[in-house]
Write an enzyme that holds these catalytic residues in place. Structure first.
Site, PDB file in Angstrom:
ATOM      1  CG  ASP A 135      -6.902  -1.420  -1.502  1.00  0.00           C
ATOM      2  OD1 ASP A 135      -5.920  -1.064  -0.847  1.00  0.00           O
ATOM      3  OD2 ASP A 135      -7.233  -2.601  -1.637  1.00  0.00           O
ATOM      4  CG  ASP A 147      -1.901  -1.092   1.257  1.00  0.00           C
ATOM      5  OD1 ASP A 147      -2.073  -1.754   2.287  1.00  0.00           O
ATOM      6  OD2 ASP A 147      -2.500  -1.311   0.194  1.00  0.00           O
TER       7      ASP A 147
HETATM    8  C1  LIG Z   1     -11.102  -2.133  -0.823  1.00  0.00           C
HETATM    9  C2  LIG Z   1     -11.334  -3.465  -0.184  1.00  0.00           C
HETATM   10  C3  LIG Z   1     -10.098  -3.941   0.540  1.00  0.00           C
HETATM   11  C4  LIG Z   1      -9.330  -4.972  -0.299  1.00  0.00           C
HETATM   12  O1  LIG Z   1     -10.199  -6.095  -0.569  1.00  0.00           O
HETATM   13  C5  LIG Z   1      -9.732  -7.107  -1.376  1.00  0.00           C
HETATM   14  O2  LIG Z   1      -8.612  -7.186  -1.800  1.00  0.00           O
HETATM   15  C6  LIG Z   1     -10.780  -8.144  -1.713  1.00  0.00           C
HETATM   16  C7  LIG Z   1     -10.824  -8.436  -3.200  1.00  0.00           C
HETATM   17  C8  LIG Z   1     -10.522  -9.406  -0.973  1.00  0.00           C
HETATM   18  C9  LIG Z   1     -10.799  -9.291   0.523  1.00  0.00           C
HETATM   19  C10 LIG Z   1     -10.099 -10.417   1.231  1.00  0.00           C
HETATM   20  C11 LIG Z   1     -12.290  -9.391   0.781  1.00  0.00           C
HETATM   21  C12 LIG Z   1     -12.892  -8.062   1.046  1.00  0.00           C
HETATM   22  C13 LIG Z   1     -12.859  -7.713   2.504  1.00  0.00           C
HETATM   23  C14 LIG Z   1     -13.832  -6.589   2.751  1.00  0.00           C
HETATM   24  C15 LIG Z   1     -13.167  -5.481   3.416  1.00  0.00           C
HETATM   25  O3  LIG Z   1     -11.984  -5.493   3.668  1.00  0.00           O
HETATM   26  C16 LIG Z   1     -14.039  -4.308   3.718  1.00  0.00           C
HETATM   27  C17 LIG Z   1     -13.898  -3.322   2.605  1.00  0.00           C
HETATM   28  C18 LIG Z   1     -14.581  -2.041   2.895  1.00  0.00           C
HETATM   29  C19 LIG Z   1     -14.229  -1.052   1.832  1.00  0.00           C
HETATM   30  C20 LIG Z   1     -15.497  -0.650   1.069  1.00  0.00           C
HETATM   31  C21 LIG Z   1     -15.476  -1.051  -0.356  1.00  0.00           C
HETATM   32  C22 LIG Z   1     -13.589   0.129   2.448  1.00  0.00           C
HETATM   33  C23 LIG Z   1     -12.390   0.658   2.009  1.00  0.00           C
HETATM   34  C24 LIG Z   1     -11.161   0.392   2.684  1.00  0.00           C
HETATM   35  C25 LIG Z   1      -9.960   0.750   2.168  1.00  0.00           C
HETATM   36  C26 LIG Z   1      -9.786   1.120   0.714  1.00  0.00           C
HETATM   37  O4  LIG Z   1      -9.746   2.535   0.582  1.00  0.00           O
HETATM   38  C27 LIG Z   1      -9.690   2.963  -0.754  1.00  0.00           C
HETATM   39  C28 LIG Z   1      -8.761   0.664   3.002  1.00  0.00           C
HETATM   40  C29 LIG Z   1      -7.774  -0.296   2.402  1.00  0.00           C
HETATM   41  C30 LIG Z   1      -6.519  -0.425   3.249  1.00  0.00           C
HETATM   42  O5  LIG Z   1      -6.856  -0.960   4.535  1.00  0.00           O
HETATM   43  C31 LIG Z   1      -5.493  -1.347   2.583  1.00  0.00           C
HETATM   44  O6  LIG Z   1      -4.376  -1.528   3.448  1.00  0.00           O
HETATM   45  C32 LIG Z   1      -6.095  -2.684   2.225  1.00  0.00           C
HETATM   46  C33 LIG Z   1      -5.095  -3.570   1.489  1.00  0.00           C
HETATM   47  O7  LIG Z   1      -4.593  -2.877   0.345  1.00  0.00           O
HETATM   48  C34 LIG Z   1      -5.775  -4.882   1.067  1.00  0.00           C
HETATM   49  N1  LIG Z   1      -7.009  -4.627   0.322  1.00  0.00           N
HETATM   50  C35 LIG Z   1      -8.112  -5.401   0.487  1.00  0.00           C
HETATM   51  O8  LIG Z   1      -8.177  -6.371   1.233  1.00  0.00           O
END
Ligand SMILES: CCC[C@@H]1OC(=O)[C@@H](C)C[C@H](C)CCCCC(=O)CCC[C@@H](CC)/C=C/C=C(\COC)CC[C@@H](O)[C@@H](O)C[C@H](O)CNC1=O
Length: 155
Positions: free
Chosen positions: A129, A111
């Protein structure tokens, strides 16, 4: 089927930006883009949003695989007439695969986009993300507005 092209472009941008960060920044290194608003900070996350479920890689593999299969199914089935839906699903597919690649090869997600939204230190995220979130929001807008319109037309 150019929705897959959208996904491919997102994956390319996501992986190139992550590669650049890993190659050129020390972990934790900070670059100010816009004072008090936007920084580039090299960060790693072994969990999902807000760092939940740290290290639960198998859970992430399973959920991501389900998300990817579900999106491809919807693209095949529902995007003949729905362009908005297709773009939303293409963005989500690209985002899901982008983070999936990190989790498979690095066992963590890179990230680097560090924003202070209204001085709240929003979690550091990446291009994947952003694409996922924009796709989710676009999907909700589509369901809220367009579905209603179709029902009226059919009624
Ligand atoms: C965006 C989903 C997160 C992404 O899911 C993915 O990969 C999916 C495809 C696989 C996951 C195992 C399943 C979804 C889990 C759902 C979840 O988590 C709730 C989501 C809420 C969301 C509303 C949609 C808010 C937003 C957050 C953030 C994004 O802001 C732009 C903060 C990102 C930072 O915490 C960063 O460190 C995260 C890191 O990059 C890893 N990313 C993931 O796990």
């Amino acid at each position: 089927m150019y929705y897959y092209l959208i996904a491919a472009i997102i994956i390319a941008i996501d992986q190139v930006t992550k590669w650049y960060i890993v190659k050129n920044l020390e972990l934790g290194e900070n670059i100010t883009i816009i004072e008090n608003f936007l920084y580039i900070t090299s960060h790693r996350n072994k969990g999902a949003a807000w760092g939940i479920l740290q290290g639960q890689m198998w859970f992430f593999y399973i959920v991501t695989a389900v998300v990817i299969v579900g999106i491809i199914y919807y693209i095949q089935k529902y995007t003949k007439e729905n362009k908005v839906m297709g773009v939303a699903l293409g963005l989500m597919l690209g985002g899901a695969i982008g983070n999936f690649i990190d989790r498979i090869f690095l066992k963590e997600v890179v990230d680097f986009i560090n924003t202070y939204i209204f001085s709240y230190d929003f979690p550091i995220f990446n291009v994947a993300d952003s694409a996922l979130c924009v796709g989710v929001i676009l999907l909700f807008i589509h369901m809220l507005f367009f579905e209603g319109k179709q029902e009226k037309e059919q009624a």
